[in-house]
Enzyme design. Structure first.
Site, PDB file in Angstrom:
ATOM      1  N   SER A  82      36.896  30.554  43.313  1.00  0.00           N
ATOM      2  CA  SER A  82      36.019  31.475  42.852  1.00  0.00           C
ATOM      3  C   SER A  82      36.381  31.496  41.355  1.00  0.00           C
ATOM      4  O   SER A  82      37.292  31.124  40.828  1.00  0.00           O
ATOM      5  CB  SER A  82      35.959  32.878  43.172  1.00  0.00           C
ATOM      6  N   LYS A  83      35.420  32.255  40.462  1.00  0.00           N
ATOM      7  CA  LYS A  83      35.734  32.275  39.172  1.00  0.00           C
ATOM      8  C   LYS A  83      36.901  33.099  38.795  1.00  0.00           C
ATOM      9  O   LYS A  83      37.295  33.344  37.752  1.00  0.00           O
ATOM     10  CB  LYS A  83      34.272  32.696  38.277  1.00  0.00           C
ATOM     11  N   ARG A  84      37.158  33.950  39.858  1.00  0.00           N
ATOM     12  CA  ARG A  84      38.400  34.618  39.615  1.00  0.00           C
ATOM     13  C   ARG A  84      39.772  33.951  39.647  1.00  0.00           C
ATOM     14  O   ARG A  84      40.773  34.507  39.140  1.00  0.00           O
ATOM     15  CB  ARG A  84      38.673  35.795  40.732  1.00  0.00           C
TER      16      ARG A  84
END
Ligand code: GLU
Length: 501
Positions: free
Chosen positions: A261-263
């Site tokens: 994820s972009k996290r």
């Protein structure tokens, strides 16, 4: 197979085009092409507050860049359009009327306060959350009561009426090669039409898949829980459901195998393109994810050579029974290797062409930020790659000297400041949308981190860009994306924490 195979992807145009969309698109496209069927692109823009035309445009551009071309879609039309859900509202309303008439859906007038009371009651009584038929007031309203509420213009949603009987709901998953089952009393009465008249994902997806004659739904495993609800909707409408395939999610290669994820990582297809990855390398890489092209009797040498293939080769010998249900690891080192092996086969001309294309694309990628690079370009000793490398490197190599410019008492203090900043940023991250807002935020929380303004700015500059010399800090943070800044604060803090003074 008698009927035409029709596969689809249905991305939501919110934010950056995701690498997971390309992964799902690749398998849908291979399936459709192998069986001489059609590959459809549908835009799921029912979340009006988050959908943008800009994001939709980036989906088209990114998929085309990868050569994942569709046969029907909002931009090219087709026999079952429109292909953008926001343009199909009258279709959903017409279909939902059938469910209301047959009692398979009902109007729910519950207020937010009533729903809150129900939530609390369920919490206290250790009952699963959700709006279940047995708790529903509105499911049992009679015609007169419904009419009174409609006349009084009380806002309402429409929910599906899950059968309130003992029993099970199941579907066959063609990747797991097994029946997946759930008890009916575990499925709640989902909202299918919102009070703004827009359908939710469940209704829109079922209606569209049916009317667009989709035969095979190939999507990520995160939708398995929705599939039960979809199967119930198909039966409520009296329609035959398509075949379901749930692909394993792309995962980080870390020990927890968390979903990418972009996290944690760059996931935007625009980023991969700007970073210099070739479309054929990315397709090849995604094609290796969760899919084996080997035969058991192959030698190691043969297996290795099997790893390099084009999209056409993948289509030619695609075999859906070789897709593994386990979430494959997204290994950047492997992608790097593949990219290198494609690049190294280029002729000189091909290579210059690649550099040119990349430079041209960077202009689009940086958009409003181009000026920052142009001004730095005026200094020939450090070119654009020096200023932009922090964006495209996967992990930065920190140097102690750079952090020393922050003039903290010691490395441990620097680490503490970054950890505190990270905590503060995580709390407000979704509210910060521009370099100016980031600037105001940093200045606002500086005191709480225990740092002086100069210390905090330098620590962040080095943490985010890997150097004490960089593009302006706030713009750098905006360009990199704040979720990746969080990761970098963590990495920098552990680097500082490991220094023995
Ligand atoms: N809009 C969903 C997505 O963004 C589609 C899921 C599906 O394929 O049904 O992935």
């Amino acid at each position: 197979m008698s009927e035409e195979v029709r596969c689809r992807i249905a991305p939501s145009p919110t934010g950056e085009p995701h690498v997971g969309t390309a992964y799902i698109a690749l398998f849908n496209l291979c399936y459709a092409r192998k069986y001489k069927g059609k590959f459809i692109l549908r835009i799921e823009d029912t979340d009006q507050s988050r959908s943008t035309r800009e994001s939709e445009e980036s989906i088209y551009q990114s998929l085309s860049w990868l050569g994942l071309n569709w046969d029907e879609g909002p931009d090219i039309g087709g026999p079952f359009g429109p292909y953008r859900q926001s343009e199909r509202l009258s279709i959903y309303h017409e279909q939902i009327k059938k469910l209301l008439d047959s009692g398979r859906a009902y109007r729910c007038f519950c207020t937010p306060q009533e729903l809150d009371t129900l939530r609390k009651y369920q919490e206290q009584n250790k009952r699963p959350p959700g709006y279940f038929g047995k708790d529903s007031k509105c499911r049992h309203l009679n015609e007169t009561q419904i009419k009174e509420r409609l006349d009084a213009k009380i806002p309402h949603v429409i929910r599906m009426a899950v059968p309130m009987e003992e029993g099970k709901i199941s579907f066959y998953d063609h990747i797991r090669k097994e029946e997946i089952t759930r008890r009916l009393n575990e499925v709640d009465d989902q909202i299918i039409l919102k009070s703004d008249g827009f359908p939710t994902y469940h209704l829109a997806s079922v209606v569209d898949d049916h009317l667009m004659k989709i035969t095979h739904v190939i999507r990520g495993e995160e939708w398995i829980n929705s599939t039960y609800k979809h199967v119930l909707l198909y039966s409520a409408f009296g329609w035959e459901p398509p075949k379901f395939f749930h692909l394993g999610l792309l995962r980080n290669p870390d020990s927890n195998r968390t979903k990418i994820s972009k996290r944690k990582n760059p996931v935007s297809l625009r980023w991969f393109r700007a970073a210099g990855y070739l479309p054929q390398a990315l397709i090849n890489f995604l094609g290796l994810m969760g899919y084996s092209r080997y035969r058991d009797d192959m030698s190691d040498e043969e297996k290795k050579s099997c790893e390099i293939f084009s999209l056409q080769t993948m289509i030619n010998d695609f075999n859906e029974t070789r897709i593994s249900p386990t979430g494959p690891a997204f290994d950047f080192a492997k992608l790097e290797d593949l990219n290198f092996s494609y690049l190294s086969q280029f002729t000189d001309d091909g290579f210059y062409q690649y550099l040119n294309d990349r430079q041209t694309y960077l202009k689009t990628y940086f958009g409003a930020y181009n000026r920052l690079f142009i001004e730095r370009y005026l200094r020939p000793e450090k070119d654009v790659s020096f200023w932009s490398s922090f964006l495209f490197k996967h992990a930065l190599q920190y140097k102690r000297d750079d952090f020393e410019k922050a003039e903290c008492d010691n490395a441990k203090q620097g680490a503490e400041i970054l950890k505190k900043f990270k905590k503060l940023l995580s709390r407000e991250i979704e509210t910060l949308h521009s370099a100016d807002e980031i600037k105001d935020f940093i200045n606002k929380v500086c005191g709480e981190t225990g740092a002086t303004s100069k210390q905090l700015h330098m620590l962040l500059r080095v943490a985010v860009t890997g150097s004490s010399e960089s593009l302006p800090l706030y713009q750098s943070m905006a360009l990199l994306g704040l979720y990746r800044c969080l990761v970098r604060c963590d990495e920098a803090a552990s680097f500082l924490g490991s220094i023995r003074e």
